[in-house]
Design a protein around this motif. Sequence first.
Motif, PDB file in Angstrom:
ATOM      1  N   UNK A  86       0.797  -1.233   0.000  1.00  0.00           N
ATOM      2  CA  UNK A  86       0.000   0.000   0.000  1.00  0.00           C
ATOM      3  C   UNK A  86       0.824   1.276   0.000  1.00  0.00           C
ATOM      4  N   UNK A  87       2.018   1.236  -0.542  1.00  0.00           N
ATOM      5  CA  UNK A  87       2.886   2.401  -0.574  1.00  0.00           C
ATOM      6  C   UNK A  87       2.720   3.177  -1.882  1.00  0.00           C
ATOM      7  N   UNK A  88       3.009   4.448  -1.822  1.00  0.00           N
ATOM      8  CA  UNK A  88       2.947   5.289  -3.017  1.00  0.00           C
ATOM      9  C   UNK A  88       4.340   5.315  -3.653  1.00  0.00           C
ATOM     10  N   UNK A  89       4.532   4.478  -4.652  1.00  0.00           N
ATOM     11  CA  UNK A  89       5.850   4.361  -5.279  1.00  0.00           C
ATOM     12  C   UNK A  89       6.080   5.502  -6.270  1.00  0.00           C
ATOM     13  N   UNK A  90       7.292   6.024  -6.251  1.00  0.00           N
ATOM     14  CA  UNK A  90       7.623   7.158  -7.106  1.00  0.00           C
ATOM     15  C   UNK A  90       8.170   6.739  -8.462  1.00  0.00           C
ATOM     16  N   UNK A  91       8.937   5.648  -8.472  1.00  0.00           N
ATOM     17  CA  UNK A  91       9.562   5.225  -9.721  1.00  0.00           C
ATOM     18  C   UNK A  91       9.986   3.762  -9.592  1.00  0.00           C
ATOM     19  N   UNK A  92      10.090   3.091 -10.734  1.00  0.00           N
ATOM     20  CA  UNK A  92      10.587   1.718 -10.782  1.00  0.00           C
ATOM     21  C   UNK A  92      11.748   1.705 -11.770  1.00  0.00           C
ATOM     22  N   UNK A  93      12.937   1.578 -11.262  1.00  0.00           N
ATOM     23  CA  UNK A  93      14.149   1.577 -12.088  1.00  0.00           C
ATOM     24  C   UNK A  93      14.659   0.145 -12.188  1.00  0.00           C
ATOM     25  N   UNK A  94      15.137  -0.247 -13.350  1.00  0.00           N
ATOM     26  CA  UNK A  94      15.617  -1.618 -13.497  1.00  0.00           C
ATOM     27  C   UNK A  94      16.901  -1.671 -14.310  1.00  0.00           C
ATOM     28  N   UNK A  95      17.676  -2.705 -14.054  1.00  0.00           N
ATOM     29  CA  UNK A  95      18.866  -2.989 -14.846  1.00  0.00           C
ATOM     30  C   UNK A  95      18.443  -3.240 -16.295  1.00  0.00           C
ATOM     31  N   UNK A  96      19.322  -2.921 -17.225  1.00  0.00           N
ATOM     32  CA  UNK A  96      18.991  -3.112 -18.639  1.00  0.00           C
ATOM     33  C   UNK A  96      19.198  -4.552 -19.103  1.00  0.00           C
ATOM     34  N   UNK A  97      19.647  -5.443 -18.225  1.00  0.00           N
ATOM     35  CA  UNK A  97      19.802  -6.847 -18.604  1.00  0.00           C
ATOM     36  C   UNK A  97      18.425  -7.490 -18.736  1.00  0.00           C
ATOM     37  N   UNK A  98      18.323  -8.495 -19.600  1.00  0.00           N
ATOM     38  CA  UNK A  98      17.027  -9.071 -19.974  1.00  0.00           C
ATOM     39  C   UNK A  98      16.242  -9.595 -18.774  1.00  0.00           C
ATOM     40  N   UNK A  99      16.908 -10.328 -17.870  1.00  0.00           N
ATOM     41  CA  UNK A  99      16.186 -10.928 -16.755  1.00  0.00           C
ATOM     42  C   UNK A  99      15.626  -9.889 -15.779  1.00  0.00           C
ATOM     43  N   UNK A 100      16.356  -8.790 -15.601  1.00  0.00           N
ATOM     44  CA  UNK A 100      15.876  -7.730 -14.723  1.00  0.00           C
ATOM     45  C   UNK A 100      14.769  -6.920 -15.399  1.00  0.00           C
ATOM     46  N   UNK A 101      14.935  -6.685 -16.695  1.00  0.00           N
ATOM     47  CA  UNK A 101      13.924  -5.936 -17.440  1.00  0.00           C
ATOM     48  C   UNK A 101      12.594  -6.676 -17.442  1.00  0.00           C
ATOM     49  N   UNK A 102      12.634  -7.982 -17.711  1.00  0.00           N
ATOM     50  CA  UNK A 102      11.401  -8.777 -17.735  1.00  0.00           C
ATOM     51  C   UNK A 102      10.765  -8.825 -16.350  1.00  0.00           C
ATOM     52  N   UNK A 103      11.575  -8.980 -15.320  1.00  0.00           N
ATOM     53  CA  UNK A 103      11.051  -8.988 -13.954  1.00  0.00           C
ATOM     54  C   UNK A 103      10.348  -7.672 -13.643  1.00  0.00           C
ATOM     55  N   UNK A 104      10.974  -6.569 -14.006  1.00  0.00           N
ATOM     56  CA  UNK A 104      10.405  -5.251 -13.732  1.00  0.00           C
ATOM     57  C   UNK A 104       9.081  -5.041 -14.444  1.00  0.00           C
ATOM     58  N   UNK A 105       8.988  -5.494 -15.683  1.00  0.00           N
ATOM     59  CA  UNK A 105       7.746  -5.304 -16.445  1.00  0.00           C
ATOM     60  C   UNK A 105       6.597  -6.129 -15.856  1.00  0.00           C
ATOM     61  N   UNK A 106       6.887  -7.307 -15.364  1.00  0.00           N
ATOM     62  CA  UNK A 106       5.835  -8.102 -14.722  1.00  0.00           C
ATOM     63  C   UNK A 106       5.393  -7.441 -13.418  1.00  0.00           C
TER      64      UNK A 106
END
Length: 300
Positions: free
Chosen positions: A150-170
Amino acid sequence: MSYRKSLKLLCGFAGGSAALVLAAAAADSRGYFSEERGDAVGRWSRFPVLRAAHPAWTPASPAPVPAGQTWDYNWDKRDPSLMSNGKKKESTNEDPSSEQDNSKPKATRNILLIRHSQYNLSGISDKERILTPLGREQADFTGKRLAALGLKYDVLIHSSMARATETAHIISKHLSGVELLSCDLLREGAPIEPVPPVPHWKPDAVQYHEDGARIEAAFRRYIHRADPKQKEDSYEIIVCHANVIRYFVCRALQFPPEGWLRMGLNNGSITWLTIRPSGRVALRALGDAGFMPPDKLTRT
Protein backbone atom coordinates in the motif's frame (compact mmCIF):
# COMPACT_ATOMS: atom_id res chain seq x y z
CA MET A 1 8.76 -24.97 55.43
CA SER A 2 12.22 -26.14 54.30
CA TYR A 3 14.22 -24.30 51.68
CA ARG A 4 13.92 -27.16 49.17
CA LYS A 5 10.13 -27.29 49.50
CA SER A 6 9.95 -23.51 49.09
CA LEU A 7 12.10 -23.72 45.98
CA LYS A 8 9.91 -26.43 44.45
CA LEU A 9 6.77 -24.43 45.23
CA LEU A 10 8.24 -21.29 43.67
CA CYS A 11 9.23 -23.15 40.50
CA GLY A 12 5.77 -24.68 40.28
CA PHE A 13 4.10 -21.31 40.41
CA ALA A 14 6.47 -19.39 38.15
CA GLY A 15 7.50 -22.13 35.76
CA GLY A 16 10.80 -22.04 33.92
CA SER A 17 14.38 -21.32 34.73
CA ALA A 18 13.86 -17.60 35.41
CA ALA A 19 12.24 -18.32 38.78
CA LEU A 20 14.94 -20.87 39.57
CA VAL A 21 17.65 -18.30 38.94
CA LEU A 22 15.96 -15.77 41.22
CA ALA A 23 15.47 -18.32 43.97
CA ALA A 24 19.05 -19.50 43.78
CA ALA A 25 20.34 -15.93 43.91
CA ALA A 26 18.24 -15.25 47.02
CA ALA A 27 19.47 -18.44 48.65
CA ASP A 28 23.05 -17.53 47.90
CA SER A 29 22.64 -14.12 49.51
CA ARG A 30 21.50 -15.88 52.71
CA GLY A 31 24.44 -18.24 52.76
CA TYR A 32 22.69 -21.48 51.76
CA PHE A 33 25.60 -22.34 49.48
CA SER A 34 28.79 -23.30 51.25
CA GLU A 35 31.24 -21.55 48.89
CA GLU A 36 32.98 -18.38 49.89
CA ARG A 37 31.29 -15.20 48.68
CA GLY A 38 32.76 -14.12 45.35
CA ASP A 39 33.35 -17.69 44.22
CA ALA A 40 31.00 -17.26 41.26
CA VAL A 41 32.10 -20.37 39.37
CA GLY A 42 31.57 -22.70 42.31
CA ARG A 43 28.36 -20.99 43.28
CA TRP A 44 26.65 -21.59 39.95
CA SER A 45 28.25 -24.91 39.01
CA ARG A 46 25.96 -26.97 41.25
CA PHE A 47 23.02 -26.58 38.86
CA PRO A 48 23.39 -27.09 35.07
CA VAL A 49 20.34 -24.95 34.31
CA LEU A 50 21.77 -22.11 36.37
CA ARG A 51 25.16 -22.51 34.74
CA ALA A 52 23.47 -22.20 31.33
CA ALA A 53 21.46 -19.16 32.38
CA HIS A 54 24.33 -17.39 34.14
CA PRO A 55 26.33 -15.31 31.62
CA ALA A 56 29.96 -16.11 31.10
CA TRP A 57 30.77 -12.41 31.29
CA THR A 58 31.83 -11.16 34.72
CA PRO A 59 32.74 -7.66 35.91
CA ALA A 60 36.39 -8.66 35.58
CA SER A 61 35.94 -9.42 31.85
CA PRO A 62 36.69 -6.65 29.35
CA ALA A 63 33.52 -4.98 28.06
CA PRO A 64 32.77 -5.29 24.32
CA VAL A 65 33.90 -2.26 22.37
CA PRO A 66 32.78 -1.02 18.92
CA ALA A 67 35.06 -2.14 16.11
CA GLY A 68 36.24 0.06 13.28
CA GLN A 69 35.45 3.71 12.69
CA THR A 70 32.49 5.74 13.91
CA TRP A 71 29.54 6.46 11.64
CA ASP A 72 30.35 8.85 8.82
CA TYR A 73 27.34 11.17 8.52
CA ASN A 74 28.72 12.66 5.33
CA TRP A 75 29.06 9.30 3.58
CA ASP A 76 27.00 10.53 0.60
CA LYS A 77 28.68 13.98 0.50
CA ARG A 78 25.26 15.58 1.07
CA ASP A 79 25.59 16.69 4.68
CA PRO A 80 24.20 20.26 4.52
CA SER A 81 26.55 21.46 7.27
CA LEU A 82 29.62 20.50 5.24
CA MET A 83 31.09 21.59 1.96
CA SER A 84 32.33 19.10 -0.62
CA ASN A 85 35.82 19.39 0.85
CA GLY A 86 34.56 18.43 4.29
CA LYS A 87 34.88 21.92 5.85
CA LYS A 88 32.14 23.79 7.64
CA LYS A 89 30.09 26.07 5.42
CA GLU A 90 30.26 29.78 6.12
CA SER A 91 26.88 31.48 5.98
CA THR A 92 26.45 34.50 3.69
CA ASN A 93 22.91 35.16 4.91
CA GLU A 94 22.02 37.57 7.70
CA ASP A 95 19.89 34.79 9.15
CA PRO A 96 22.16 31.70 9.13
CA SER A 97 19.54 29.51 10.82
CA SER A 98 17.09 30.15 7.99
CA GLU A 99 19.69 29.31 5.36
CA GLN A 100 20.59 26.09 7.15
CA ASP A 101 16.95 25.04 7.47
CA ASN A 102 16.40 25.53 3.74
CA SER A 103 19.41 23.39 2.89
CA LYS A 104 18.52 20.55 5.26
CA PRO A 105 16.87 17.41 3.87
CA LYS A 106 13.48 16.82 5.47
CA ALA A 107 12.23 13.66 3.78
CA THR A 108 13.14 10.00 4.16
CA ARG A 109 14.02 7.90 1.14
CA ASN A 110 12.96 4.26 1.03
CA ILE A 111 14.81 2.15 -1.52
CA LEU A 112 13.31 -1.28 -2.26
CA LEU A 113 15.90 -3.42 -4.04
CA ILE A 114 14.42 -6.38 -5.90
CA ARG A 115 16.50 -9.25 -7.17
CA HIS A 116 15.40 -10.47 -10.61
CA SER A 117 13.48 -13.76 -10.84
CA GLN A 118 14.81 -17.15 -11.94
CA TYR A 119 16.14 -17.12 -15.51
CA ASN A 120 17.45 -19.44 -18.21
CA LEU A 121 21.02 -20.23 -17.15
CA SER A 122 21.79 -22.04 -20.40
CA GLY A 123 21.41 -18.88 -22.47
CA ILE A 124 24.61 -17.76 -24.16
CA SER A 125 23.82 -14.10 -24.77
CA ASP A 126 21.95 -11.78 -22.43
CA LYS A 127 18.93 -11.76 -24.74
CA GLU A 128 18.63 -15.53 -24.31
CA ARG A 129 18.76 -15.35 -20.52
CA ILE A 130 15.08 -14.67 -20.11
CA LEU A 131 12.90 -15.72 -17.20
CA THR A 132 11.78 -19.30 -16.79
CA PRO A 133 8.07 -20.07 -16.27
CA LEU A 134 8.83 -20.26 -12.53
CA GLY A 135 10.68 -16.97 -12.76
CA ARG A 136 7.62 -15.29 -14.22
CA GLU A 137 5.56 -16.67 -11.34
CA GLN A 138 8.08 -15.30 -8.86
CA ALA A 139 7.93 -11.83 -10.42
CA ASP A 140 4.17 -11.94 -10.20
CA PHE A 141 4.36 -12.79 -6.48
CA THR A 142 6.77 -9.91 -5.94
CA GLY A 143 4.52 -7.49 -7.78
CA LYS A 144 1.53 -8.55 -5.70
CA ARG A 145 3.55 -8.15 -2.51
CA LEU A 146 4.69 -4.64 -3.43
CA ALA A 147 1.12 -3.66 -4.26
CA ALA A 148 -0.17 -5.15 -1.00
CA LEU A 149 2.21 -2.93 1.00
CA GLY A 150 0.00 0.00 0.00
CA LEU A 151 2.89 2.40 -0.57
CA LYS A 152 2.95 5.29 -3.02
CA TYR A 153 5.85 4.36 -5.28
CA ASP A 154 7.62 7.16 -7.11
CA VAL A 155 9.56 5.22 -9.72
CA LEU A 156 10.59 1.72 -10.78
CA ILE A 157 14.15 1.58 -12.09
CA HIS A 158 15.62 -1.62 -13.50
CA SER A 159 18.87 -2.99 -14.85
CA SER A 160 18.99 -3.11 -18.64
CA MET A 161 19.80 -6.85 -18.60
CA ALA A 162 17.03 -9.07 -19.97
CA ARG A 163 16.19 -10.93 -16.75
CA ALA A 164 15.88 -7.73 -14.72
CA THR A 165 13.92 -5.94 -17.44
CA GLU A 166 11.40 -8.78 -17.73
CA THR A 167 11.05 -8.99 -13.95
CA ALA A 168 10.40 -5.25 -13.73
CA HIS A 169 7.75 -5.30 -16.45
CA ILE A 170 5.83 -8.10 -14.72
CA ILE A 171 6.03 -6.25 -11.40
CA SER A 172 4.85 -3.02 -13.02
CA LYS A 173 1.55 -4.66 -14.00
CA HIS A 174 0.61 -4.54 -10.33
CA LEU A 175 1.74 -0.93 -9.84
CA SER A 176 -0.38 1.21 -12.09
CA GLY A 177 1.00 4.64 -12.95
CA VAL A 178 4.54 4.04 -11.66
CA GLU A 179 7.18 5.27 -14.11
CA LEU A 180 9.49 2.58 -15.50
CA LEU A 181 13.14 3.46 -16.22
CA SER A 182 16.12 1.41 -17.45
CA CYS A 183 19.73 1.91 -16.32
CA ASP A 184 22.96 0.32 -17.59
CA LEU A 185 24.82 1.08 -14.36
CA LEU A 186 22.70 -1.53 -12.54
CA ARG A 187 23.83 -4.45 -14.71
CA GLU A 188 25.29 -7.48 -12.91
CA GLY A 189 29.02 -7.69 -12.33
CA ALA A 190 31.89 -8.18 -9.90
CA PRO A 191 31.84 -5.21 -7.51
CA ILE A 192 34.92 -6.00 -5.44
CA GLU A 193 37.01 -9.09 -4.68
CA PRO A 194 35.16 -10.91 -1.87
CA VAL A 195 36.70 -11.83 1.47
CA PRO A 196 36.90 -14.70 2.12
CA PRO A 197 37.37 -15.77 -1.53
CA VAL A 198 35.36 -18.58 -3.08
CA PRO A 199 36.98 -21.21 -5.32
CA HIS A 200 34.13 -21.51 -7.85
CA TRP A 201 34.01 -17.84 -8.88
CA LYS A 202 37.17 -15.93 -9.73
CA PRO A 203 36.81 -12.95 -12.07
CA ASP A 204 40.06 -11.44 -13.27
CA ALA A 205 41.44 -8.12 -12.07
CA VAL A 206 40.19 -6.26 -15.14
CA GLN A 207 36.59 -7.28 -14.50
CA TYR A 208 36.78 -6.11 -10.89
CA HIS A 209 38.32 -2.85 -12.08
CA GLU A 210 35.62 -2.17 -14.68
CA ASP A 211 32.55 -3.60 -12.93
CA GLY A 212 33.55 -2.19 -9.55
CA ALA A 213 33.71 1.37 -10.84
CA ARG A 214 30.35 1.02 -12.60
CA ILE A 215 28.54 -0.53 -9.61
CA GLU A 216 30.03 2.09 -7.28
CA ALA A 217 28.73 4.76 -9.67
CA ALA A 218 25.28 3.18 -9.46
CA PHE A 219 25.48 3.27 -5.67
CA ARG A 220 26.37 6.96 -5.67
CA ARG A 221 23.56 7.76 -8.10
CA TYR A 222 20.75 5.94 -6.28
CA ILE A 223 21.75 5.48 -2.63
CA HIS A 224 21.86 8.82 -0.82
CA ARG A 225 19.72 11.01 1.42
CA ALA A 226 16.89 13.09 -0.01
CA ASP A 227 17.42 16.40 -1.75
CA PRO A 228 16.43 19.40 0.43
CA LYS A 229 13.73 20.24 -2.12
CA GLN A 230 12.00 16.89 -1.50
CA LYS A 231 9.13 17.53 0.92
CA GLU A 232 7.56 14.08 1.30
CA ASP A 233 8.99 10.63 1.99
CA SER A 234 9.65 8.63 -1.17
CA TYR A 235 9.46 4.94 -2.11
CA GLU A 236 11.62 3.88 -5.03
CA ILE A 237 11.93 0.38 -6.49
CA ILE A 238 15.15 -0.83 -8.10
CA VAL A 239 15.11 -4.21 -9.87
CA CYS A 240 18.62 -5.49 -10.40
CA HIS A 241 20.98 -8.29 -9.36
CA ALA A 242 22.27 -10.11 -6.29
CA ASN A 243 25.85 -8.84 -6.48
CA VAL A 244 24.72 -5.26 -6.94
CA ILE A 245 22.21 -5.41 -4.09
CA ARG A 246 24.63 -7.02 -1.66
CA TYR A 247 27.29 -4.46 -2.45
CA PHE A 248 24.77 -1.63 -1.98
CA VAL A 249 23.80 -2.99 1.44
CA CYS A 250 27.40 -3.19 2.64
CA ARG A 251 28.20 0.30 1.39
CA ALA A 252 25.02 1.88 2.78
CA LEU A 253 25.51 0.35 6.23
CA GLN A 254 29.22 1.22 6.17
CA PHE A 255 30.18 -2.43 6.48
CA PRO A 256 33.36 -3.66 4.76
CA PRO A 257 32.25 -3.90 1.10
CA GLU A 258 34.38 -6.99 0.52
CA GLY A 259 31.92 -8.90 2.73
CA TRP A 260 29.13 -8.71 0.13
CA LEU A 261 29.36 -12.39 -0.85
CA ARG A 262 28.61 -13.52 2.73
CA MET A 263 24.92 -12.83 2.09
CA GLY A 264 22.47 -14.80 -0.02
CA LEU A 265 19.35 -13.53 -1.81
CA ASN A 266 16.43 -15.48 -3.25
CA ASN A 267 15.07 -14.66 -6.68
CA GLY A 268 12.37 -12.04 -6.54
CA SER A 269 13.26 -11.10 -2.97
CA ILE A 270 12.88 -7.63 -1.45
CA THR A 271 15.67 -5.76 0.33
CA TRP A 272 14.56 -2.49 1.94
CA LEU A 273 16.91 0.38 2.80
CA THR A 274 15.74 3.51 4.62
CA ILE A 275 17.82 6.69 4.44
CA ARG A 276 16.97 9.40 6.97
CA PRO A 277 17.54 13.15 6.40
CA SER A 278 20.34 13.03 8.97
CA GLY A 279 22.27 10.49 6.90
CA ARG A 280 21.38 7.53 9.10
CA VAL A 281 20.68 4.33 7.19
CA ALA A 282 18.58 1.36 8.32
CA LEU A 283 18.09 -2.05 6.75
CA ARG A 284 14.39 -2.88 7.14
CA ALA A 285 14.51 -6.15 5.20
CA LEU A 286 17.20 -8.28 3.56
CA GLY A 287 16.18 -10.75 0.87
CA ASP A 288 12.57 -11.02 2.06
CA ALA A 289 10.78 -13.73 0.07
CA GLY A 290 8.37 -14.96 2.75
CA PHE A 291 5.44 -13.91 0.57
CA MET A 292 6.21 -16.77 -1.87
CA PRO A 293 5.23 -20.43 -1.31
CA PRO A 294 8.22 -22.54 -0.25
CA ASP A 295 8.14 -24.56 -3.48
CA LYS A 296 8.58 -21.34 -5.51
CA LEU A 297 11.81 -20.23 -3.83
CA THR A 298 15.08 -20.37 -5.79
CA ARG A 299 18.48 -18.69 -5.62
CA THR A 300 19.87 -19.13 -9.14
